[in-house]
Design a protein around this motif. Structure first.
Motif, mmCIF file in Angstrom:
data_model
loop_
_atom_site.group_PDB
_atom_site.id
_atom_site.type_symbol
_atom_site.label_atom_id
_atom_site.label_comp_id
_atom_site.label_asym_id
_atom_site.label_seq_id
_atom_site.Cartn_x
_atom_site.Cartn_y
_atom_site.Cartn_z
ATOM 1 N N VAL A 110 0.888 -1.166 0.000
ATOM 2 C CA VAL A 110 0.000 0.000 0.000
ATOM 3 C C VAL A 110 0.921 1.209 0.000
ATOM 4 N N ILE A 111 0.814 2.024 -1.033
ATOM 5 C CA ILE A 111 1.690 3.190 -1.141
ATOM 6 C C ILE A 111 0.886 4.458 -0.916
ATOM 7 N N LEU A 112 1.231 5.137 0.176
ATOM 8 C CA LEU A 112 0.560 6.397 0.494
ATOM 9 C C LEU A 112 1.304 7.540 -0.177
ATOM 10 N N MET A 113 0.601 8.287 -1.009
ATOM 11 C CA MET A 113 1.191 9.438 -1.689
ATOM 12 C C MET A 113 0.785 10.690 -0.929
ATOM 13 N N ARG A 114 1.753 11.296 -0.266
ATOM 14 C CA ARG A 114 1.447 12.463 0.575
ATOM 15 C C ARG A 114 1.593 13.759 -0.211
ATOM 16 N N VAL A 115 0.524 14.555 -0.224
ATOM 17 C CA VAL A 115 0.534 15.839 -0.942
ATOM 18 C C VAL A 115 -0.224 16.864 -0.090
ATOM 19 N N ASP A 116 0.303 18.092 -0.021
ATOM 20 C CA ASP A 116 -0.357 19.159 0.737
ATOM 21 C C ASP A 116 -1.710 19.523 0.123
ATOM 22 N N ASP A 117 -2.629 19.922 0.981
ATOM 23 C CA ASP A 117 -3.978 20.271 0.507
ATOM 24 C C ASP A 117 -3.972 21.358 -0.568
ATOM 25 N N ASP A 118 -3.149 22.397 -0.387
ATOM 26 C CA ASP A 118 -3.129 23.497 -1.371
ATOM 27 C C ASP A 118 -2.719 22.990 -2.747
ATOM 28 N N ALA A 119 -1.719 22.112 -2.758
ATOM 29 C CA ALA A 119 -1.243 21.566 -4.030
ATOM 30 C C ALA A 119 -2.323 20.701 -4.673
ATOM 31 N N VAL A 169 -13.877 19.649 -4.672
ATOM 32 C CA VAL A 169 -12.614 19.143 -4.127
ATOM 33 C C VAL A 169 -12.629 19.270 -2.602
ATOM 34 N N ALA A 170 -13.184 20.360 -2.096
ATOM 35 C CA ALA A 170 -13.255 20.528 -0.639
ATOM 36 C C ALA A 170 -14.066 19.401 -0.012
ATOM 37 N N THR A 171 -15.192 19.064 -0.627
ATOM 38 C CA THR A 171 -16.021 17.969 -0.111
ATOM 39 C C THR A 171 -15.265 16.640 -0.200
ATOM 40 N N VAL A 192 2.381 -3.479 5.405
ATOM 41 C CA VAL A 192 2.459 -3.327 3.947
ATOM 42 C C VAL A 192 2.515 -1.866 3.501
ATOM 43 N N LEU A 193 2.473 -0.947 4.477
ATOM 44 C CA LEU A 193 2.342 0.476 4.131
ATOM 45 C C LEU A 193 3.688 1.168 3.943
ATOM 46 N N THR A 194 3.835 1.893 2.832
ATOM 47 C CA THR A 194 5.013 2.738 2.600
ATOM 48 C C THR A 194 4.528 4.122 2.182
ATOM 49 N N GLN A 195 5.190 5.176 2.679
ATOM 50 C CA GLN A 195 4.829 6.533 2.276
ATOM 51 C C GLN A 195 5.808 7.038 1.231
ATOM 52 N N VAL A 196 5.306 7.747 0.234
ATOM 53 C CA VAL A 196 6.206 8.429 -0.686
ATOM 54 C C VAL A 196 5.859 9.914 -0.709
ATOM 55 N N ASP A 197 6.846 10.721 -1.093
ATOM 56 C CA ASP A 197 6.645 12.166 -1.153
ATOM 57 C C ASP A 197 5.959 12.521 -2.463
ATOM 58 N N GLY A 198 4.649 12.678 -2.404
ATOM 59 C CA GLY A 198 3.869 12.966 -3.602
ATOM 60 C C GLY A 198 4.017 14.394 -4.083
ATOM 61 N N MET A 199 4.720 15.242 -3.316
ATOM 62 C CA MET A 199 4.960 16.634 -3.724
ATOM 63 C C MET A 199 6.066 16.714 -4.778
ATOM 64 N N ALA A 200 6.849 15.665 -4.900
ATOM 65 C CA ALA A 200 7.955 15.664 -5.874
ATOM 66 C C ALA A 200 7.384 15.608 -7.296
ATOM 67 N N GLY A 201 8.266 15.787 -8.268
ATOM 68 C CA GLY A 201 7.834 15.727 -9.666
ATOM 69 C C GLY A 201 7.370 14.322 -10.057
ATOM 70 N N ILE A 202 6.650 14.224 -11.160
ATOM 71 C CA ILE A 202 6.062 12.946 -11.583
ATOM 72 C C ILE A 202 7.134 11.860 -11.755
#
Ligand code: ADP
Ligand code: ADP
Ligand code: ZN
Length: 215
Positions: A110-119, A169-171, A192-202
């Protein structure tokens, strides 16, 4: 390989799933895409799901669980698949475990993609897709190479999702934090969980995911 791409709306799940189809020979299973197809085809599920989707609320568990249960049994899923946008509730996560058990399958990552709300708002607001092949793009972050022409198939008509506006999107974010993010401890307990930095480029995100899968 069975993989869940987990993250808020606009995190980049679909983008990375499309890349993994090519790089890792996995099939992308997007409940959002399946539900939109059901809405367009006006099937019973589509009619039931339509209003919830338009307002950014979650569609009922029984509908999405039924769709996934049928889909993962198909022949093309035998080589492995990526769940994109499923599970989104604890009940869906538990149902998935049961389905996999019944078929003698096991969840690998399970890959968690972390991204800030504003982005997320910026990403969703600029999102569009090829009307012919479904390839995903962004006005600023992933434009087509030639303006108005799909990189993948050369088609020239594109679509934007009606729910990709600020209010919806807010909802959708509220639903993510209330019902979906609470599922994460369930997967961290399973190891099974790993986090990745979803703020990085594609490309960087793709490389980080590949390093998890290929480890
Ligand atoms: P996103 O880009 O926000 O991740 P999706 O395309 O995955 O969006 O989903 C679009 C909409 O479809 C959601 O806002 C929700 O109404 C519905 N939906 C998709 N997957 C699920 C699911 N697993 N459970 C409930 N509703 C879902
Ligand atoms: P999700 O499936 O999680 O809702 P998408 O993969 O559709 O998200 O991505 C949302 C939008 O953001 C798309 O327009 C996509 O081109 C763009 N995008 C995806 N990943 C990134 C990234 N790492 N950096 C910038 N933009 C991105
Ligand atoms: Zn295309």
């Amino acid at each position: 390989m069975i993989l869940i791409l987990f993250g808020p709306p606009g995190a980049g799940k679909g983008t990375q799933a499309q890349r993994l189809e090519k790089s890792h020979g996995l099939v992308q299973l997007s409940t959002g895409d399946m539900l939109r197809a059901a809405v367009t085809a006006k099937t019973e599920n589509g009619v039931r799901a339509q209003e919830k989707m338009a307002s950014g609320k979650l569609v009922s568990d029984d509908i999405v669980i039924g769709i996934i249960n049928e889909r993962i049994a198909a022949e093309d899923c035998k080589g492995g698949f990526i769940l994109d946008g499923f599970p989104r509730t604890a009940a869906q996560a538990e149902a998935l475990d049961e389905m996999l058990n019944e078929q003698g399958l096991k969840l690998d990552h399970v890959i968690l993609m972390r991204v800030d709300d504003d982005a997320l708002v910026d990403r969703v607001s600029g999102r569009f897709a090829c009307g012919a092949c479904g390839a995903g793009y962004h006005d600023s972050f992933k434009p087509t190479k030639v303006e108005g022409v799909c990189d993948e198939c050369g088609a020239t008509d594109f679509s934007r999702r009606k729910d990709d506006n600020r209010e919806t999107v807010a909802t959708r974010l509220t639903a993510y934090y209330a019902d979906t993010a609470p599922v994460l401890p369930y997967y961290s307990e399973q190891g099974v969980l790993t986090q990745v930095d979803g703020m990085a480029g594609i490309d960087e995100v793709a490389a980080e995911i590949a390093s998890v899968l290929d480890a």
